[in-house]
Design a protein around this motif. Structure first.
Motif, PDB file in Angstrom:
ATOM      1  N   LEU A  86     -15.653   1.435  30.769  1.00  0.00           N
ATOM      2  CA  LEU A  86     -14.977   2.693  29.869  1.00  0.00           C
ATOM      3  C   LEU A  86     -15.966   3.885  29.600  1.00  0.00           C
ATOM      4  CD1 LEU A  86     -12.170   0.937  28.009  1.00  0.00           C
ATOM      5  CD2 LEU A  86     -11.868   2.141  30.270  1.00  0.00           C
ATOM      6  N   VAL A  87     -16.922   3.288  28.917  1.00  0.00           N
ATOM      7  CA  VAL A  87     -17.942   4.490  28.191  1.00  0.00           C
ATOM      8  C   VAL A  87     -19.173   4.407  28.784  1.00  0.00           C
ATOM      9  CG1 VAL A  87     -16.312   4.558  26.184  1.00  0.00           C
ATOM     10  CG2 VAL A  87     -18.385   2.928  26.225  1.00  0.00           C
ATOM     11  N   GLY A  88     -19.580   3.461  29.675  1.00  0.00           N
ATOM     12  CA  GLY A  88     -20.977   3.465  30.148  1.00  0.00           C
ATOM     13  C   GLY A  88     -21.622   4.525  31.025  1.00  0.00           C
ATOM     14  N   SER A  89     -20.995   5.271  31.328  1.00  0.00           N
ATOM     15  CA  SER A  89     -21.336   6.446  32.238  1.00  0.00           C
ATOM     16  C   SER A  89     -20.358   7.785  31.901  1.00  0.00           C
ATOM     17  CB  SER A  89     -21.208   6.110  33.859  1.00  0.00           C
ATOM     18  OG  SER A  89     -19.525   5.898  34.205  1.00  0.00           O
ATOM     19  N   LEU A  90     -20.032   7.895  30.671  1.00  0.00           N
ATOM     20  CA  LEU A  90     -19.350   9.030  30.214  1.00  0.00           C
ATOM     21  C   LEU A  90     -20.054  10.262  30.267  1.00  0.00           C
ATOM     22  CD1 LEU A  90     -16.517   7.986  27.746  1.00  0.00           C
ATOM     23  CD2 LEU A  90     -16.322   9.102  30.048  1.00  0.00           C
ATOM     24  N   GLY A  91     -21.452  10.122  29.988  1.00  0.00           N
ATOM     25  CA  GLY A  91     -22.418  11.142  29.646  1.00  0.00           C
ATOM     26  C   GLY A  91     -22.550  11.660  28.358  1.00  0.00           C
ATOM     27  N   MET A 129     -12.902  13.160  24.447  1.00  0.00           N
ATOM     28  CA  MET A 129     -13.189  12.638  25.754  1.00  0.00           C
ATOM     29  C   MET A 129     -13.139  11.066  25.624  1.00  0.00           C
ATOM     30  SD  MET A 129     -16.963  13.003  27.881  1.00  0.00           S
ATOM     31  CE  MET A 129     -16.835  14.958  27.655  1.00  0.00           C
ATOM     32  N   ILE A 130     -13.764  10.526  24.673  1.00  0.00           N
ATOM     33  CA  ILE A 130     -13.874   8.895  24.529  1.00  0.00           C
ATOM     34  C   ILE A 130     -12.442   8.274  24.585  1.00  0.00           C
ATOM     35  CG2 ILE A 130     -14.522   6.914  23.159  1.00  0.00           C
ATOM     36  CD1 ILE A 130     -17.062   8.788  22.505  1.00  0.00           C
ATOM     37  N   MET A 131     -11.548   9.068  23.820  1.00  0.00           N
ATOM     38  CA  MET A 131     -10.167   8.580  23.824  1.00  0.00           C
ATOM     39  C   MET A 131      -9.465   8.418  25.026  1.00  0.00           C
ATOM     40  SD  MET A 131      -8.984  10.006  20.028  1.00  0.00           S
ATOM     41  CE  MET A 131      -7.229   9.370  20.150  1.00  0.00           C
ATOM     42  N   GLU A 132      -9.747   9.568  25.778  1.00  0.00           N
ATOM     43  CA  GLU A 132      -8.970   9.788  27.078  1.00  0.00           C
ATOM     44  C   GLU A 132      -9.603   8.623  27.930  1.00  0.00           C
ATOM     45  OE1 GLU A 132      -6.544  10.890  29.910  1.00  0.00           O
ATOM     46  OE2 GLU A 132      -6.747  11.783  27.737  1.00  0.00           O
ATOM     47  N   ALA A 133     -11.046   8.400  28.137  1.00  0.00           N
ATOM     48  CA  ALA A 133     -11.452   7.243  28.829  1.00  0.00           C
ATOM     49  C   ALA A 133     -10.775   5.853  28.193  1.00  0.00           C
ATOM     50  CB  ALA A 133     -12.910   7.258  28.577  1.00  0.00           C
ATOM     51  N   MET A 134     -10.476   5.837  26.924  1.00  0.00           N
ATOM     52  CA  MET A 134     -10.011   4.363  26.634  1.00  0.00           C
ATOM     53  C   MET A 134      -8.523   4.150  27.044  1.00  0.00           C
ATOM     54  SD  MET A 134     -12.699   2.981  24.850  1.00  0.00           S
ATOM     55  CE  MET A 134     -11.877   1.883  23.762  1.00  0.00           C
ATOM     56  N   ARG A 135      -8.001   5.376  27.319  1.00  0.00           N
ATOM     57  CA  ARG A 135      -6.426   5.285  27.619  1.00  0.00           C
ATOM     58  C   ARG A 135      -6.154   4.639  29.248  1.00  0.00           C
ATOM     59  NH1 ARG A 135      -6.083  10.758  25.509  1.00  0.00           N
ATOM     60  NH2 ARG A 135      -5.056  10.630  23.417  1.00  0.00           N
ATOM     61  N   GLU A 136      -7.509   4.617  29.918  1.00  0.00           N
ATOM     62  CA  GLU A 136      -7.327   4.082  31.052  1.00  0.00           C
ATOM     63  C   GLU A 136      -6.865   2.480  31.059  1.00  0.00           C
ATOM     64  OE1 GLU A 136     -10.690   4.389  33.530  1.00  0.00           O
ATOM     65  OE2 GLU A 136     -10.734   6.857  33.106  1.00  0.00           O
ATOM     66  N   GLU A 137      -7.238   1.852  29.883  1.00  0.00           N
ATOM     67  CA  GLU A 137      -7.057   0.474  29.625  1.00  0.00           C
ATOM     68  C   GLU A 137      -5.847   0.339  28.617  1.00  0.00           C
ATOM     69  OE1 GLU A 137      -7.740  -2.297  31.052  1.00  0.00           O
ATOM     70  OE2 GLU A 137      -9.433  -1.384  32.328  1.00  0.00           O
ATOM     71  N   ARG A 138      -5.203   1.442  28.448  1.00  0.00           N
ATOM     72  CA  ARG A 138      -3.842   1.343  27.748  1.00  0.00           C
ATOM     73  C   ARG A 138      -4.165   1.285  26.140  1.00  0.00           C
ATOM     74  NH1 ARG A 138       0.135  -2.426  30.952  1.00  0.00           N
ATOM     75  NH2 ARG A 138       0.088  -1.088  33.375  1.00  0.00           N
ATOM     76  N   LYS A 187     -29.275  -0.458  27.982  1.00  0.00           N
ATOM     77  CA  LYS A 187     -29.057  -0.424  29.521  1.00  0.00           C
ATOM     78  C   LYS A 187     -28.185  -1.034  30.162  1.00  0.00           C
ATOM     79  CE  LYS A 187     -33.815   1.719  29.671  1.00  0.00           C
ATOM     80  NZ  LYS A 187     -34.910   1.648  30.327  1.00  0.00           N
ATOM     81  N   ALA A 188     -27.817  -2.495  29.582  1.00  0.00           N
ATOM     82  CA  ALA A 188     -26.838  -3.274  30.047  1.00  0.00           C
ATOM     83  C   ALA A 188     -25.638  -2.575  30.235  1.00  0.00           C
ATOM     84  CB  ALA A 188     -26.962  -4.526  29.584  1.00  0.00           C
ATOM     85  N   TYR A 189     -25.207  -1.690  29.363  1.00  0.00           N
ATOM     86  CA  TYR A 189     -23.927  -1.261  29.253  1.00  0.00           C
ATOM     87  C   TYR A 189     -23.768   0.200  29.635  1.00  0.00           C
ATOM     88  CZ  TYR A 189     -23.666  -5.418  26.159  1.00  0.00           C
ATOM     89  OH  TYR A 189     -23.640  -6.349  25.733  1.00  0.00           O
ATOM     90  N   GLY A 190     -24.944   0.768  30.462  1.00  0.00           N
ATOM     91  CA  GLY A 190     -24.832   1.997  30.802  1.00  0.00           C
ATOM     92  C   GLY A 190     -25.487   3.064  30.063  1.00  0.00           C
ATOM     93  N   ALA A 191     -25.744   4.084  30.800  1.00  0.00           N
ATOM     94  CA  ALA A 191     -26.644   5.186  30.319  1.00  0.00           C
ATOM     95  C   ALA A 191     -25.894   5.717  28.971  1.00  0.00           C
ATOM     96  CB  ALA A 191     -26.690   6.345  31.336  1.00  0.00           C
ATOM     97  N   SER A 192     -24.782   5.702  28.537  1.00  0.00           N
ATOM     98  CA  SER A 192     -24.276   6.359  27.364  1.00  0.00           C
ATOM     99  C   SER A 192     -24.383   5.575  26.293  1.00  0.00           C
ATOM    100  CB  SER A 192     -22.624   6.568  27.766  1.00  0.00           C
ATOM    101  OG  SER A 192     -22.606   7.598  28.739  1.00  0.00           O
ATOM    102  N   VAL A 193     -24.583   4.067  26.283  1.00  0.00           N
ATOM    103  CA  VAL A 193     -24.503   3.282  25.159  1.00  0.00           C
ATOM    104  C   VAL A 193     -25.915   3.111  24.478  1.00  0.00           C
ATOM    105  CG1 VAL A 193     -23.721   1.068  24.680  1.00  0.00           C
ATOM    106  CG2 VAL A 193     -22.485   2.305  26.372  1.00  0.00           C
TER     107      VAL A 193
END
Length: 324
Positions: A86-91, A129-138, A187-193
């Motif tokens: 959900l957030v690992g590659s949000l930027g 932006m993060i809230m919008e990404a989280m909505r993908e998993e309801r 790094k295991a969780y993506g560039a944003s984390v």
């Protein structure tokens, strides 16, 4: 009511290098319940089944504890995979807090540290932006059933677990930017984390404990124990559990407005885990005698009762004392 296990027994059975033998608790059924209540069941399960062969532990207790180990392992993996997706590659920068930041950096196995919810520190401007990404998993924005002492900016829920977004976690707001600047990549969780730097993570954790009046699961003191030791082999990239400078810890506590919270947290830690007393004392802030006695009476000694009930009014008063 069955007699509770002692704090010393709980500490022994949840060490990462446990003795091969410990005496039985007064009641094994009660001990299992206490271990589960305090988030200690997974560590105890591993130790009693594989590391403490000379301890006379009944099979029913081992089996119950192993059930917690297996369930928490699956649950943690599920949450971390979702976090990455959900957030690992949000930027935008997301700093993991609490169990999410500690499970892999402080503990030898991901199942050792329950992660009941995700707590994330995010820049205020990036919350939408993060809230919008989280909505993908309801995930939806919800109001908590009761006041949350940690006061997250947003609480999200998706019928499986809560995710809490924080934009401010320090009494001194001016020190907030430094947390993001010093954070280390996860790094295991993506560039944003990221995770907070070792000294920052320790002081922030003391603040979290203080906001709950130190009426917290004992696994949170194991978090503190491992950060104070600063020798976790899992923290080779930095962050919680990495080598720590006591002088820097004191400086950060002063800058954050967390000196009383840190002093009390370390005092309580020494009671439950006396083996880290030397390290803890080295990073305890210098408070006046009057302040120490007040904290000892109002905060520290009551925390020695590890099964005390939470009292929200009392927590509010303790927050004023600890955080000003």
């Amino acid at each position: 009511m069955a007699e509770l296990p002692s704090a010393a027994w709980l500490a022994d059975v949840t060490r990462f290098d446990p003795p091969k033998h410990i005496d039985a608790p007064p009641d094994w059924d009660e001990a299992v319940q206490v271990l589960a209540h305090h988030g200690l069941a997974p560590i105890a399960a591993y130790n009693l089944n594989y590391r403490m062969p000379e301890t006379d532990c009944p099979d029913f207790a081992k089996e119950m504890l192993l059930g917690f180990f297996q369930g928490i392992s699956s649950d943690n993996v599920f949450k971390f995979v979702m976090l990455k997706n959900l957030v690992g590659s949000l930027g935008v920068q997301v700093a993991m807090l609490d169990g999410a930041a500690f499970a892999e950096n402080l503990y030898p196995h991901i199942a050792f540290r329950p992660v009941p919810e995700l707590k994330l520190l995010v820049p205020r401007e990036d919350v939408p932006m993060i809230m919008e990404a989280m909505r993908e998993e309801r995930f939806v924005d919800v109001e908590p059933d009761e006041p949350d002492p940690e006061a997250p900016a947003v609480t999200l829920f998706n019928e499986r677990f809560y995710t809490k977004l924080f934009t401010s976690i320090l009494p001194n707001e001016k020190a907030m930017p430094g947390l993001f600047e010093r954070a280390v990549a996860a790094k295991a969780y993506g560039a944003s984390v990221t995770r907070l730097a070792a000294e920052d993570a320790l002081v922030v954790h003391a603040l979290t404990l203080a906001r709950h009046g130190f009426a917290v699961p004992l696994v949170q003191l194991i978090d503190l124990r491992e950060m104070v030791k600063g020798e976790s082999p899992m923290a080779f990239r930095g962050g919680p559990g990495a080598a720590i400078d006591p002088k820097v810890v004191k400086e950060r506590a002063k800058a954050f407005g967390a000196e009383r919270a840190l002093w009390a947290a370390l005092e309580i830690l020494v009671h439950y885990h006396p083996e880290v007393e030397d390290q803890a004392r080295a990073m305890q802030p210098d408070l006046s005698f009057a302040s120490r006695k007040l904290l000892e009476t109002a905060v520290v000694v009551p925390a020695y009762d590890y099964m005390r009930d939470r009292q929200l009014k009392a927590v509010g008063k303790l927050q004023q004392l600890l955080l000003g």
